[in-house]
Write a protein that holds these residues in place. Structure first.
Motif, PDB file in Angstrom:
ATOM      1  N   SER A 176       0.805  -1.224   0.000  1.00  0.00           N
ATOM      2  CA  SER A 176       0.000   0.000   0.000  1.00  0.00           C
ATOM      3  C   SER A 176       0.843   1.282   0.000  1.00  0.00           C
ATOM      4  O   SER A 176       0.451   2.254  -0.668  1.00  0.00           O
ATOM      5  N   PRO A 177       1.988   1.357   0.716  1.00  0.00           N
ATOM      6  CA  PRO A 177       2.771   2.596   0.643  1.00  0.00           C
ATOM      7  C   PRO A 177       3.193   2.956  -0.775  1.00  0.00           C
ATOM      8  O   PRO A 177       3.118   4.120  -1.191  1.00  0.00           O
ATOM      9  N   GLU A 178       3.632   1.959  -1.539  1.00  0.00           N
ATOM     10  CA  GLU A 178       4.031   2.226  -2.928  1.00  0.00           C
ATOM     11  C   GLU A 178       2.838   2.631  -3.777  1.00  0.00           C
ATOM     12  O   GLU A 178       2.937   3.521  -4.630  1.00  0.00           O
ATOM     13  N   LEU A 179       1.684   2.004  -3.545  1.00  0.00           N
ATOM     14  CA  LEU A 179       0.492   2.340  -4.314  1.00  0.00           C
ATOM     15  C   LEU A 179       0.021   3.755  -4.015  1.00  0.00           C
ATOM     16  O   LEU A 179      -0.397   4.483  -4.918  1.00  0.00           O
ATOM     17  N   LEU A 247      -4.427   2.584 -11.357  1.00  0.00           N
ATOM     18  CA  LEU A 247      -3.939   1.632 -10.357  1.00  0.00           C
ATOM     19  C   LEU A 247      -3.275   0.437 -11.020  1.00  0.00           C
ATOM     20  O   LEU A 247      -2.253  -0.074 -10.550  1.00  0.00           O
ATOM     21  N   LEU A 248      -3.842  -0.019 -12.134  1.00  0.00           N
ATOM     22  CA  LEU A 248      -3.323  -1.206 -12.819  1.00  0.00           C
ATOM     23  C   LEU A 248      -1.972  -0.950 -13.473  1.00  0.00           C
ATOM     24  O   LEU A 248      -1.324  -1.897 -13.912  1.00  0.00           O
ATOM     25  N   LYS A 249      -1.549   0.315 -13.543  1.00  0.00           N
ATOM     26  CA  LYS A 249      -0.247   0.621 -14.126  1.00  0.00           C
ATOM     27  C   LYS A 249       0.896   0.376 -13.152  1.00  0.00           C
ATOM     28  O   LYS A 249       2.065   0.383 -13.551  1.00  0.00           O
ATOM     29  N   THR A 250       0.592   0.138 -11.886  1.00  0.00           N
ATOM     30  CA  THR A 250       1.646  -0.076 -10.885  1.00  0.00           C
ATOM     31  C   THR A 250       2.062  -1.541 -10.863  1.00  0.00           C
ATOM     32  O   THR A 250       1.294  -2.432 -11.234  1.00  0.00           O
ATOM     33  N   ARG A 251       3.267  -1.757 -10.405  1.00  0.00           N
ATOM     34  CA  ARG A 251       3.817  -3.120 -10.368  1.00  0.00           C
ATOM     35  C   ARG A 251       3.021  -4.027  -9.435  1.00  0.00           C
ATOM     36  O   ARG A 251       2.825  -5.213  -9.729  1.00  0.00           O
ATOM     37  N   LEU A 252       2.562  -3.496  -8.322  1.00  0.00           N
ATOM     38  CA  LEU A 252       1.902  -4.316  -7.313  1.00  0.00           C
ATOM     39  C   LEU A 252       0.403  -4.481  -7.539  1.00  0.00           C
ATOM     40  O   LEU A 252      -0.268  -5.097  -6.716  1.00  0.00           O
ATOM     41  N   ALA A 253      -0.108  -3.921  -8.632  1.00  0.00           N
ATOM     42  CA  ALA A 253      -1.539  -4.063  -8.901  1.00  0.00           C
ATOM     43  C   ALA A 253      -1.816  -4.356 -10.371  1.00  0.00           C
ATOM     44  O   ALA A 253      -2.970  -4.286 -10.797  1.00  0.00           O
ATOM     45  N   PHE A 265      -3.798 -12.646 -11.575  1.00  0.00           N
ATOM     46  CA  PHE A 265      -3.823 -11.549 -10.605  1.00  0.00           C
ATOM     47  C   PHE A 265      -4.371 -10.304 -11.293  1.00  0.00           C
ATOM     48  O   PHE A 265      -4.055 -10.053 -12.462  1.00  0.00           O
ATOM     49  N   ASN A 266      -5.154  -9.536 -10.541  1.00  0.00           N
ATOM     50  CA  ASN A 266      -5.706  -8.304 -11.098  1.00  0.00           C
ATOM     51  C   ASN A 266      -6.020  -7.338  -9.971  1.00  0.00           C
ATOM     52  O   ASN A 266      -6.785  -7.654  -9.060  1.00  0.00           O
ATOM     53  N   GLY A 267      -5.413  -6.161 -10.016  1.00  0.00           N
ATOM     54  CA  GLY A 267      -5.711  -5.146  -9.019  1.00  0.00           C
ATOM     55  C   GLY A 267      -5.019  -5.375  -7.694  1.00  0.00           C
ATOM     56  O   GLY A 267      -3.921  -5.947  -7.644  1.00  0.00           O
ATOM     57  N   LEU A 268      -5.645  -4.919  -6.624  1.00  0.00           N
ATOM     58  CA  LEU A 268      -5.050  -5.000  -5.300  1.00  0.00           C
ATOM     59  C   LEU A 268      -4.761  -6.444  -4.908  1.00  0.00           C
ATOM     60  O   LEU A 268      -5.592  -7.331  -5.111  1.00  0.00           O
ATOM     61  N   ARG A 269      -3.567  -6.665  -4.340  1.00  0.00           N
ATOM     62  CA  ARG A 269      -3.197  -7.977  -3.811  1.00  0.00           C
ATOM     63  C   ARG A 269      -3.449  -7.962  -2.304  1.00  0.00           C
ATOM     64  O   ARG A 269      -2.852  -7.172  -1.574  1.00  0.00           O
ATOM     65  N   VAL A 270      -4.324  -8.826  -1.866  1.00  0.00           N
ATOM     66  CA  VAL A 270      -4.707  -8.872  -0.457  1.00  0.00           C
ATOM     67  C   VAL A 270      -4.281 -10.208   0.136  1.00  0.00           C
ATOM     68  O   VAL A 270      -4.651 -11.265  -0.372  1.00  0.00           O
ATOM     69  N   ARG A 271      -3.496 -10.151   1.191  1.00  0.00           N
ATOM     70  CA  ARG A 271      -3.087 -11.369   1.889  1.00  0.00           C
ATOM     71  C   ARG A 271      -4.039 -11.616   3.047  1.00  0.00           C
ATOM     72  O   ARG A 271      -4.562 -10.687   3.655  1.00  0.00           O
ATOM     73  N   MET A 272      -4.237 -12.907   3.378  1.00  0.00           N
ATOM     74  CA  MET A 272      -5.209 -13.280   4.398  1.00  0.00           C
ATOM     75  C   MET A 272      -4.658 -14.380   5.289  1.00  0.00           C
ATOM     76  O   MET A 272      -3.916 -15.259   4.822  1.00  0.00           O
TER      77      MET A 272
END
Length: 429
Positions: A176-179, A247-253, A265-272
């Protein structure tokens, strides 16, 4: 015409502008009023309901004539206008010429001149009585007071969550900080959409939102199996969501496709992370909601921290519950090994859970210190027997069998060397 006069009067009484054509037309729909020659009823389309009615016309010479319809048929010739008093005499107040600074008010009968005009948009300008203004003000105050009372009541109402043996879920957006630094506007919109998706699933699965801090959710669920199904459903919904293009232009999303163009994978990566067991709970005095404490809560948080974005990790208690409740029919569970987690003296087994829609995802080892097959490890010595691979089971069985045979041969040799049978001689096989 009578209808036009009625429309103007009603528009003024309702507080609307007589210059607004929409308001004028709206007052001519589904209404009933006393016209110059009798009662006039209009349907939802503004058409007259009864076929018998009269219309009047002012001729160029000043004479007023009436055209009358009876059962849809026009009666001719035209006849002088018959007013409300039953005569053809024009009322004395029909032609009203107001002094300078006054305006004819149509909301009273007969129309009168008034100097209460202050501005074209004021309520008094439209002829609304002072008593009505006071009544509206008092009513508005009462409605506002009631709304405030209801808000205070519901905001202070205690909303308890599940207790006893439950499952605790922790979720977190990775990177999230990078996003935020890449595009704060896109991330702000994405965060709201992420929260909406998670909360929609909380409601759908009957879960309980304990807290939401930043990009992290803490959720309580009565059943471990329901918790796992909810997490997998959220992962699928996040993967299928239409995220902001920036948002989709970022490496992590960014969107990642498989060899067959399937979205992995698409968009926000959420760990659980999910853990289950008995928890301690209490009602927070500020929020009036349940809060949870204990090792199960800590374990769920640590397991979540060991997961990668888009991954679901669970504890052994959750894995065992899945076996009992689901029979592992709808999910795929794989053991990743034991990990050393902060705050836990013993190593903890971690399990990766997935489903058919997420089967294309692959992840590196967990983000924790993993303990591999080390004979000196206390964790391996405590590993339950039913979790040892079949090959290892056979190896241990052979070692045990050989140990028994060697012990027997040693004792037989000792017995022979002593020239007789000792008290601890083995029984004859």
């Amino acid at each position: 015409s009578t209808q036009s006069t009625w429309a103007v009067n009603q528009t003024l009484l309702s507080g609307s502008s007589p210059y607004n054509g929409s308001d004028l037309l709206r007052s001519l729909h589904a209404t009933r009023f006393d016209g110059a020659t009798g009662t006039v009823s209009l349907d939802d389309n503004g058409d007259r309901v009864f076929p018998s009615y009269s219309l009047f016309n002012i001729q160029e010479d000043g004479r007023i004539w009436e055209a009358r319809w009876m059962q849809g048929e026009l009666l001719l010739p035209l006849q002088p206008m018959i007013w409300g008093d039953g005569t053809t005499n024009v009322p004395a107040d029909y032609h009203v010429e107001c002094p300078s600074g006054q305006t004819l008010m149509f909301n009273v009968r007969p129309p009168v001149c008034s100097s209460r005009i202050t501005s074209p948009g004021s309520i008094i300008n439209r002829g609304v009585p002072v008593g009505m203004i006071v009544a509206l003000a008092v009513g508005g105050f009462l409605i506002l007071a009631m709304a405030i009372a209801l808000f205070l009541f519901f905001s202070r109402r205690t909303v308890p969550g599940p207790t006893g043996h439950i499952a605790i879920i922790f979720t977190d957006i990775v990177g999230s900080p990078e996003l935020w630094s890449h595009n704060a506007v896109a991330m702000s919109k994405a965060l709201k959409e992420h929260n909406s998706i998670v909360r929609a699933h909380i409601k759908r699965y009957g879960a309980y939102e304990v807290k939401n801090e930043g990009e992290t959710f803490m959720i309580a669920v009565r059943s471990p199996a329901v918790a796992v199904n909810m997490c997998l459903s959220v992962q699928i919904a996040l993967n299928d969501h239409g995220w902001p293009p920036d948002l989709l232009k970022t490496r992590l999303a960014s969107t990642v496709l498989s060899r067959h163009d399937t979205i992995v994978f698409n968009g926000l990566r959420v760990r659980m992370g999910v853990a289950a067991g008995y928890v301690d709970s209490s009602i927070d005095s500020a929020t009036r909601r349940s809060n949870y404490f204990g090792s199960v809560v800590n374990l769920a948080a640590r397991i979540m921290e060991a997961a990668h974005g888009g991954q679901l990790l669970v504890s052994s208690s959750v894995r065992d519950a899945l076996t009992i409740e689901l029979g592992l029919r709808s999910v795929d569970v794989s053991e990743l090994g034991h990990a050393r987690l902060a705050g836990f003296p013993d190593t903890v087994p971690l399990f990766h859970v997935s489903c058919a829609r997420l089967a294309k995802r692959s992840f590196p080892p967990p983000l924790a210190a993993m303990v591999h097959d080390d004979p000196s490890s206390s964790a391996n010595s405590r590993r339950p027997y039913n979790r040892i691979s079949p090959e290892r089971k056979r190896e241990l069985m052979n070692i045990a069998k050989n140990a028994v045979e060697v012990d027997y041969l040693v004792k037989v040799a000792y017995w022979k060397n002593e020239g007789g049978q000792s008290s601890d001689s083995p029984d004859t096989p």
